[in-house]
Design an enzyme around this catalytic site. Structure first.
Site, PDB file in Angstrom:
ATOM      1  N   SER A 170       0.428  -1.261  -0.303  1.00 27.85           N
ATOM      2  CA  SER A 170       0.246  -0.138   0.203  1.00 27.85           C
ATOM      3  C   SER A 170       0.592   0.980   0.074  1.00 27.85           C
ATOM      4  O   SER A 170       0.485   2.188  -0.155  1.00 27.85           O
ATOM      5  CB  SER A 170      -1.022  -0.375   1.305  1.00 27.85           C
ATOM      6  OG  SER A 170      -0.282   0.074   2.468  1.00 27.85           O
ATOM      7  N   HIS A 217      -1.717  -8.480   1.883  1.00 28.77           N
ATOM      8  CA  HIS A 217      -1.182  -7.367   2.950  1.00 28.77           C
ATOM      9  C   HIS A 217      -2.214  -7.794   3.721  1.00 28.77           C
ATOM     10  O   HIS A 217      -2.683  -8.058   4.420  1.00 28.77           O
ATOM     11  CB  HIS A 217      -1.624  -6.096   1.840  1.00 28.77           C
ATOM     12  CG  HIS A 217      -1.239  -5.043   2.235  1.00 28.77           C
ATOM     13  ND1 HIS A 217      -0.395  -4.824   3.038  1.00 28.77           N
ATOM     14  CD2 HIS A 217      -0.861  -3.592   1.318  1.00 28.77           C
ATOM     15  CE1 HIS A 217       0.512  -3.749   3.761  1.00 28.77           C
ATOM     16  NE2 HIS A 217      -0.189  -3.108   2.491  1.00 28.77           N
ATOM     17  N   HIS A 229       6.863 -12.583   8.279  1.00 30.11           N
ATOM     18  CA  HIS A 229       5.919 -11.306   7.781  1.00 30.11           C
ATOM     19  C   HIS A 229       7.140 -11.459   6.692  1.00 30.11           C
ATOM     20  O   HIS A 229       8.400 -11.725   6.586  1.00 30.11           O
ATOM     21  CB  HIS A 229       6.586  -9.581   8.889  1.00 30.11           C
ATOM     22  CG  HIS A 229       6.096  -8.837   8.499  1.00 30.11           C
ATOM     23  ND1 HIS A 229       8.013  -7.513   7.874  1.00 30.11           N
ATOM     24  CD2 HIS A 229       5.530  -7.957   8.570  1.00 30.11           C
ATOM     25  CE1 HIS A 229       7.088  -6.622   7.335  1.00 30.11           C
ATOM     26  NE2 HIS A 229       5.846  -6.354   8.220  1.00 30.11           N
ATOM     27  N   ARG A 280       4.211  -3.983  17.268  1.00 31.16           N
ATOM     28  CA  ARG A 280       2.276  -3.868  16.613  1.00 31.16           C
ATOM     29  C   ARG A 280       1.603  -5.033  17.696  1.00 31.16           C
ATOM     30  O   ARG A 280       0.770  -4.589  18.311  1.00 31.16           O
ATOM     31  CB  ARG A 280       2.222  -4.125  15.295  1.00 31.16           C
ATOM     32  CG  ARG A 280       3.110  -2.348  14.665  1.00 31.16           C
ATOM     33  CD  ARG A 280       2.736  -2.292  13.564  1.00 31.16           C
ATOM     34  NE  ARG A 280       2.964  -3.562  12.764  1.00 31.16           N
ATOM     35  CZ  ARG A 280       2.644  -3.800  11.483  1.00 31.16           C
ATOM     36  NH1 ARG A 280       1.490  -3.066  10.794  1.00 31.16           N
ATOM     37  NH2 ARG A 280       3.732  -4.783  10.660  1.00 31.16           N
ATOM     38  N   ASP A 334      -1.399  -8.995  12.632  1.00 30.91           N
ATOM     39  CA  ASP A 334      -2.759  -9.031  11.994  1.00 30.91           C
ATOM     40  C   ASP A 334      -3.335 -10.265  12.702  1.00 30.91           C
ATOM     41  O   ASP A 334      -4.584 -10.602  12.942  1.00 30.91           O
ATOM     42  CB  ASP A 334      -2.982  -9.737  10.702  1.00 30.91           C
ATOM     43  CG  ASP A 334      -2.197  -8.769   9.885  1.00 30.91           C
ATOM     44  OD1 ASP A 334      -3.372  -7.369   9.627  1.00 30.91           O
ATOM     45  OD2 ASP A 334      -1.466  -8.535   9.450  1.00 30.91           O
TER      46      ASP A 334
END
Length: 475
Positions: free
Chosen positions: A279, A309, A355, A364, A410
């Protein structure tokens, strides 16, 4: 004078209490000492910084332009350009072992240093926006001023809603969101200025206007999509008393203080992840053609909507719920191992693990885990996520096919959202998109301020690679 003394006192107290944490950060962030009226204006801050950074870039080009940054291998060309250094991205830097740093600050450091809505709370996204654009840690007064500015910019024209309403209500949320962003482009200040012949040295100014307007308006557009799809079209207007993250939560229909805190954290940590992800790179690439911020960000959203993504966050929650459906909430560790192997042996991946750059647990993920331990330690789905943290990495390591077996961002976000009532997994990527507007637009402003050129890498065919490699091996 009273304002000056109060501000200095506030900053002095804050600096003393954080002296230990800040001692090793002074080279990566600019520290504010006093505040004036112009200090509260973000655009004024940028005007002061841009000439200095323009000269810095000129110096790098003149002194180091011919310095090599590494060798390009065939594996890199065929492997999605992984490991290939080829972009300038000022707002954040991703280290494989340390994780993301926003203008030099790690996520834990941002949580400590950026202003919060309440003492000890999660950082306000407006503070991160200020940090990304200026490299400065803002004061609470600066963040409050920016929050008000974004609220003032947040009005969405009716034709944007009509553009969304032209789509079937069953269309994917990202399709509807992207259509809304494209409709916002009608009011692009950059497009108007370019048509009037604005000098390229001023490109950044209308880009700034578009970017701040876009950042301000995407929560309203995103909330409209959510309410249209899942709440019978009962739209909730913006609350001018709330900050960016809390307002987004409010417009979605969630007003609990904990959900507002989660949204502040969510938007902050999803905002930027350097420039090489799909993105961010897409937004930068499209903008390099001098497409305005709306067109560039809409393109970025199309990349974010891909399963490899941003769409991964919806896949995680759906997979976790499939585990519960088959094995129950009280699943044992052995049952969970069996289910993971069943998933992998069927040719699928365990969503939320691995990742493209990181080689450790995503910071995160860790800050979301800390949030869960604080606010929902007994939630069955959170406990399942904790078991997955123990079970999945050893299995992926045993397979020997992954460089990073650890959970990413995620792996956790969906469970937190689900706990507070946002259960519609198909919508999760829209939340990601709202967040990513902050990082992509911040860098886009600097792209125009620094005069970065049209991106045009060289491509080759398999035949070219074969011939080149044969010649190289025979020489």
């Amino acid at each position: 004078m009273v304002f000056f003394r109060r501000t200095v006192s506030l900053l002095s107290t804050r600096l003393r209490s954080r002296a230990v944490q800040q001692s090793n950060l002074r080279n990566s962030a600019r520290w504010l000492q006093t505040l004036t009226s112009s200090d509260l204006d973000l655009q004024s801050q940028l005007k002061e910084l841009i000439p200095e950074q323009q000269e810095r870039l000129k110096k790098i080009k003149s002194e180091y332009g011919k310095v090599q940054l590494g060798n390009i291998t065939v594996d890199m060309v065929l492997g999605g350009m992984r490991g290939m250094t080829g972009l300038l991205w000022e707002t954040s830097l991703l280290d494989p072992d340390e994780g993301i740093r926003f203008r030099g600050l790690s996520i834990p450091e941002c949580q400590k240093l950026l202003p919060a809505a309440k003492p000890g709370g999660e950082p306000l996204p407006e503070g991160l926006l200020w940090l990304l654009l200026t490299g400065k840690v803002p004061s609470k007064e600066q963040v409050d001023a920016l929050s008000k500015e974004l609220c003032d910019r947040a009005t969405v024209p009716d034709y944007v809603y009509k553009a969304i309403d032209a789509l079937p209500v069953t269309a994917h949320p990202m399709t509807q969101f992207g259509a809304g962003v494209l409709a916002l482009e009608v009011q692009s200040e950059f497009q108007k200025a370019y048509d009037k012949g604005i000098h390229k040295s001023k490109y950044w100014e209308p880009t700034y206007e578009d970017s701040l307007n876009l950042i301000a308006r995407v929560p309203t557009v995103a909330a409209y999509v959510y309410r249209r799809m899942y709440k019978d079209g009962k739209f909730i207007p913006i609350d001018e008393s709330l900050d960016y993250g809390a307002n987004f939560s409010h417009m979605l229909g969630f007003d609990s203080p904990q959900m507002q805190e989660l949204m502040r954290l969510y938007v902050t940590i999803h905002s930027d992840h350097e420039g090489g992800n799909v993105s961010a790179h897409t937004g930068h690439l499209v903008a390099s053609a001098l497409s305005d911020p709306y067109l560039s960000f809409a393109a970025a959203l199309n990349g974010l909507a891909g399963p490899l993504h941003g769409l991964a966050n919806q896949e995680v929650l759906l997979w976790i719920k499939s585990v519960v459906k088959e094995c129950g909430e009280t699943i044992t560790t052995e049952q969970l191992k069996d289910y993971v192997w069943k998933t992998l042996n069927s040719g699928k991946v365990v969503p939320g693990f691995g990742h493209g750059v990181l080689r450790k647990t995503d910071p995160r993920y860790m800050c979301q885990r800390e949030f869960a331990l604080k606010h929902l330690p007994d939630d069955p789905l959170f406990q399942l996520v904790s078991k997955l943290y123990e079970v999945v990495p050893p299995i992926l390591t045993e397979l020997g096919k992954v460089k990073n077996p650890w959970p990413n961002v995620d792996a956790h976000s969906g469970v937190l959202l689900n706990y507070y009532g946002l259960t519609e997994a198909r919508y999760f990527t829209v939340l990601f998109g709202v967040s990513r507007s902050i990082g992509i637009c911040s860098q886009l402003i600097w792209d125009r301020a620094l005069g970065l050129p049209l991106e045009r890498p060289k491509s080759v065919t398999m035949g070219w690679l074969e011939n080149h490699c044969k010649k190289a091996s025979s020489s």
